[in-house]
Motif scaffolding. Structure first.
Motif, PDB file in Angstrom:
ATOM      1  N   LEU A 100       6.234   2.744   0.995  1.00 23.32           N
ATOM      2  CA  LEU A 100       5.260   1.667   0.895  1.00 23.32           C
ATOM      3  C   LEU A 100       5.055   0.981   2.243  1.00 23.32           C
ATOM      4  O   LEU A 100       5.909   1.040   3.120  1.00 23.32           O
ATOM      5  N   GLY A 101       3.921   0.315   2.371  1.00 25.77           N
ATOM      6  CA  GLY A 101       3.649  -0.451   3.574  1.00 25.77           C
ATOM      7  C   GLY A 101       3.021  -1.784   3.210  1.00 25.77           C
ATOM      8  O   GLY A 101       2.195  -1.853   2.297  1.00 25.77           O
ATOM      9  N   MET A 102       3.437  -2.841   3.885  1.00 23.98           N
ATOM     10  CA  MET A 102       2.839  -4.159   3.671  1.00 23.98           C
ATOM     11  C   MET A 102       1.944  -4.534   4.844  1.00 23.98           C
ATOM     12  O   MET A 102       0.873  -5.112   4.670  1.00 23.98           O
ATOM     13  N   LYS A 142       0.848  -1.189   0.000  1.00 22.70           N
ATOM     14  CA  LYS A 142       0.000   0.000   0.000  1.00 22.70           C
ATOM     15  C   LYS A 142       0.886   1.243   0.000  1.00 22.70           C
ATOM     16  O   LYS A 142       1.915   1.278   0.661  1.00 22.70           O
ATOM     17  N   ILE A 143       0.502   2.247  -0.779  1.00 22.18           N
ATOM     18  CA  ILE A 143       1.243   3.505  -0.795  1.00 22.18           C
ATOM     19  C   ILE A 143       0.854   4.300   0.448  1.00 22.18           C
ATOM     20  O   ILE A 143      -0.311   4.630   0.649  1.00 22.18           O
ATOM     21  N   ILE A 144       1.834   4.569   1.296  1.00 23.91           N
ATOM     22  CA  ILE A 144       1.535   5.301   2.525  1.00 23.91           C
ATOM     23  C   ILE A 144       2.043   6.748   2.486  1.00 23.91           C
ATOM     24  O   ILE A 144       1.633   7.579   3.288  1.00 23.91           O
ATOM     25  N   LYS A 145       2.945   7.024   1.530  1.00 28.04           N
ATOM     26  CA  LYS A 145       3.451   8.391   1.385  1.00 28.04           C
ATOM     27  C   LYS A 145       4.228   8.504   0.089  1.00 28.04           C
ATOM     28  O   LYS A 145       4.876   7.556  -0.336  1.00 28.04           O
ATOM     29  N   PHE A 146       4.149   9.654  -0.579  1.00 32.35           N
ATOM     30  CA  PHE A 146       5.021   9.867  -1.735  1.00 32.35           C
ATOM     31  C   PHE A 146       5.333  11.342  -1.897  1.00 32.35           C
ATOM     32  O   PHE A 146       4.559  12.208  -1.508  1.00 32.35           O
TER      33      PHE A 146
END
Length: 285
Positions: A256-258, A243-247
């Motif tokens: 990214l986060g799993m 999941k994209i958590i910050k960019f």
């Protein structure tokens, strides 16, 4: 009143031959210490031979070459005119830096060394810093292959007073490959799920190839439970969903986060643990 050679010279030449201007001269002789040039009107100039050597100590000038130099002072009758090849090169280099920053213009640099958080290159005597995130379209463990190599970059920021020049090699590679990473970043949204492959491990996490873009999966975002190394859970080449958590589309970074794909176990802790119950646990730290 008798006029000095300098005054007579200035009366007979055009504006280009004023002190401080760039002029074109011809190399007529080379000694162990100087490059001797002719800039018309039977006047010769001497330039320190060291000004013609590049960062590798190479010397390519030869008799007959026409070069640009800065006219620092005109012969006053007591000595030769003073010229500088290095200053002319740096003056032109500054103009190239400004043009590259303002336009879709690329300059060719020579790689010097790997430093903390980036890479340093040389552009006609000026140091150019390339941040790690802007060296390549995909992160690598080692950039020694760029040392002493020529490559093109785009200037993204400069401050001549502070001798500070920042550049992007990644920008040029994107242009050559026809990749528009601004469009790719525009597709990313915090909270969206994407699929990528595990590219490489670092002590603080793993880099995930998202298909042209690299994202960092930090070790603390891999699992809700504590792990010592990303390889405890992942293997190189694994296709995983994250999941994209910050960019940051300015710096080109994707976090990214799993573990965020599942529920936080602390949210249901009161359902699983009852005050007064006996539990079996394992010492982890």
């Amino acid at each position: 009143m008798d006029l000095s050679f300098k005054e007579l010279f200035e009366q007979q030449v055009d504006f280009d031959f004023l002190e401080g201007n760039n002029i074109e001269v011809e190399v007529i002789n080379i000694t162990n210490k100087h490059v001797i040039v002719d800039f018309g009107f039977k006047s010769e100039g001497y330039i320190d031979i060291e000004e013609f050597k590049n960062i590798s100590g190479e010397f390519s000038i030869k008799v007959g070459d026409k070069i640009q130099v800065v006219l620092e002072s005109i012969d006053d009758g007591e000595g030769a005119s003073v010229l500088s090849y290095k200053k002319a090169v740096q003056k032109n280099a500054r103009e190239e830096v400004i043009k590259s920053n303002k336009e879709e213009h690329y300059i060719e640099v020579i790689g010097k060394k790997v430093v903390n958080k980036g890479f340093v290159a040389d552009f006609n005597g000026m140091e150019v810093f390339i941040p790690l995130s802007l060296i390549d379209i995909k992160s690598k463990n080692n950039y020694d292959f760029l040392i002493n190599e020529k490559f093109k970059v785009k200037i993204i920021k400069y401050d001549f007073d502070k001798n500070s020049i920042f550049a992007s090699r990644k920008h040029y590679i994107e242009k050559e490959l026809g990749i528009n990473f601004e469009d790719e970043f525009a597709k990313l949204k915090v909270g969206s799920k994407v699929t990528g492959s595990v590219k490489t491990f670092v002590k603080y996490g793993a880099f995930i190839d998202l298909g042209g873009l690299d994202g960092l999966l930090h070790i603390t975002d891999i699992s809700w439970s504590r792990i010592k190394h990303p390889s405890d859970v992942l293997s190189l080449g694994d296709e995983i969903e994250v999941k994209i958590i910050k960019f940051d589309d300015v710096k080109g970074r994707v976090s990214l986060g799993m573990k965020q794909l599942g529920d936080d176990p602390w949210f249901r802790i009161d359902e699983e643990l009852v005050v007064g119950s006996t539990l079996v646990g394992k010492v982890t730290n």
